[in-house]
Design a protein around this motif. Structure first.
Motif, PDB file in Angstrom:
ATOM      1  N   ARG A 120       0.682  -1.222   0.217  1.00  0.00           N
ATOM      2  CA  ARG A 120      -0.259  -0.185   0.279  1.00  0.00           C
ATOM      3  C   ARG A 120       0.797   1.107   0.097  1.00  0.00           C
ATOM      4  NH1 ARG A 120      -2.986  -2.959   3.813  1.00  0.00           N
ATOM      5  NH2 ARG A 120      -2.127  -1.853   5.402  1.00  0.00           N
ATOM      6  N   ARG A 121       1.822   1.167   0.772  1.00  0.00           N
ATOM      7  CA  ARG A 121       2.726   2.443   0.877  1.00  0.00           C
ATOM      8  C   ARG A 121       3.543   2.606  -0.330  1.00  0.00           C
ATOM      9  NH1 ARG A 121       8.036   3.040   1.626  1.00  0.00           N
ATOM     10  NH2 ARG A 121       8.518   0.692   2.062  1.00  0.00           N
ATOM     11  N   THR A 132       2.399   1.571  -3.583  1.00  0.00           N
ATOM     12  CA  THR A 132       1.558   1.989  -4.387  1.00  0.00           C
ATOM     13  C   THR A 132       1.266   3.434  -4.481  1.00  0.00           C
ATOM     14  OG1 THR A 132      -0.298   1.136  -3.226  1.00  0.00           O
ATOM     15  CG2 THR A 132       0.478  -0.225  -5.138  1.00  0.00           C
ATOM     16  N   SER A 133       1.004   3.824  -3.055  1.00  0.00           N
ATOM     17  CA  SER A 133       0.583   5.270  -2.886  1.00  0.00           C
ATOM     18  C   SER A 133       1.698   6.520  -3.442  1.00  0.00           C
ATOM     19  CB  SER A 133       0.288   5.606  -1.469  1.00  0.00           C
ATOM     20  OG  SER A 133       1.160   5.534  -0.703  1.00  0.00           O
ATOM     21  N   GLN A 136       1.730   6.475  -7.038  1.00  0.00           N
ATOM     22  CA  GLN A 136       0.685   7.212  -7.322  1.00  0.00           C
ATOM     23  C   GLN A 136       0.894   8.765  -7.364  1.00  0.00           C
ATOM     24  OE1 GLN A 136      -3.224   6.644  -5.342  1.00  0.00           O
ATOM     25  NE2 GLN A 136      -4.288   7.535  -6.925  1.00  0.00           N
ATOM     26  N   LYS A 137       1.536   9.174  -6.271  1.00  0.00           N
ATOM     27  CA  LYS A 137       1.845  10.461  -5.999  1.00  0.00           C
ATOM     28  C   LYS A 137       2.963  11.016  -6.826  1.00  0.00           C
ATOM     29  CE  LYS A 137       0.584  10.849  -0.963  1.00  0.00           C
ATOM     30  NZ  LYS A 137       1.054  10.423   0.176  1.00  0.00           N
TER      31      LYS A 137
END
Length: 140
Positions: free
Chosen positions: A117-118, A120-121, A124-125
């Motif tokens: 999750r970290r 992928t975020s 994305q950022k």
């Protein structure tokens, strides 16, 4: 009888309570009435379990003298009874605080899902920030 826990308690005779005159402002009342309480508790002569005594004697606390006596002065209330209750409550709090056993910390690690999750975020950022540049017209 002063109760510290379900199994440990102190007899009233183990705590020496003396009424003294309070300091500070208060007019005639403070000069006449002995409303402040001076509490003394000898750790070595008490009926506490040896574990408690060892922990209290090893502790570096400003209320414990070098000869193992806890000295508490209570004068925040105008009545002697309230000051007596406050001094006893403070004695119980000090004993509980200094004899409490800290749980040992077990280090933990992040789970695989939290790592994903970290990441992928983060991706994305970074793509959002990459699109923030100047917009150029295509060359004809």
């Amino acid at each position: 009888m002063i109760t510290l826990s379900r199994t440990v308690s102190l007899a009233d005779g183990e705590v020496e309570i003396t009424a003294i005159r309070a300091q500070g402002a208060g007019g005639q009342h403070v000069n006449k009435a002995s409303t402040a309480i001076h509490l003394r508790f000898d750790i070595r002569a008490s009926s506490l379990p040896e574990y408690y005594k060892d922990r209290l004697m090893a502790a570096r606390h400003h209320l414990i003298s070098s000869d193992g006596v806890i000295v508490i002065k209570s004068q925040e209330h105008r009545s002697q009874e309230l000051n007596r209750e406050a001094a006893i409550a403070r004695l119980v709090a000090v004993i509980k605080e200094l004899t409490a056993v800290q749980k040992s910390r077990r280090p933990t690690r992040p789970t695989r899902a939290s790592k994903e999750r970290r990441l992928t975020s983060k991706a994305q950022k970074s793509s959002v920030k990459a699109l923030r540049g100047k917009v150029r017209r295509p060359q004809d």
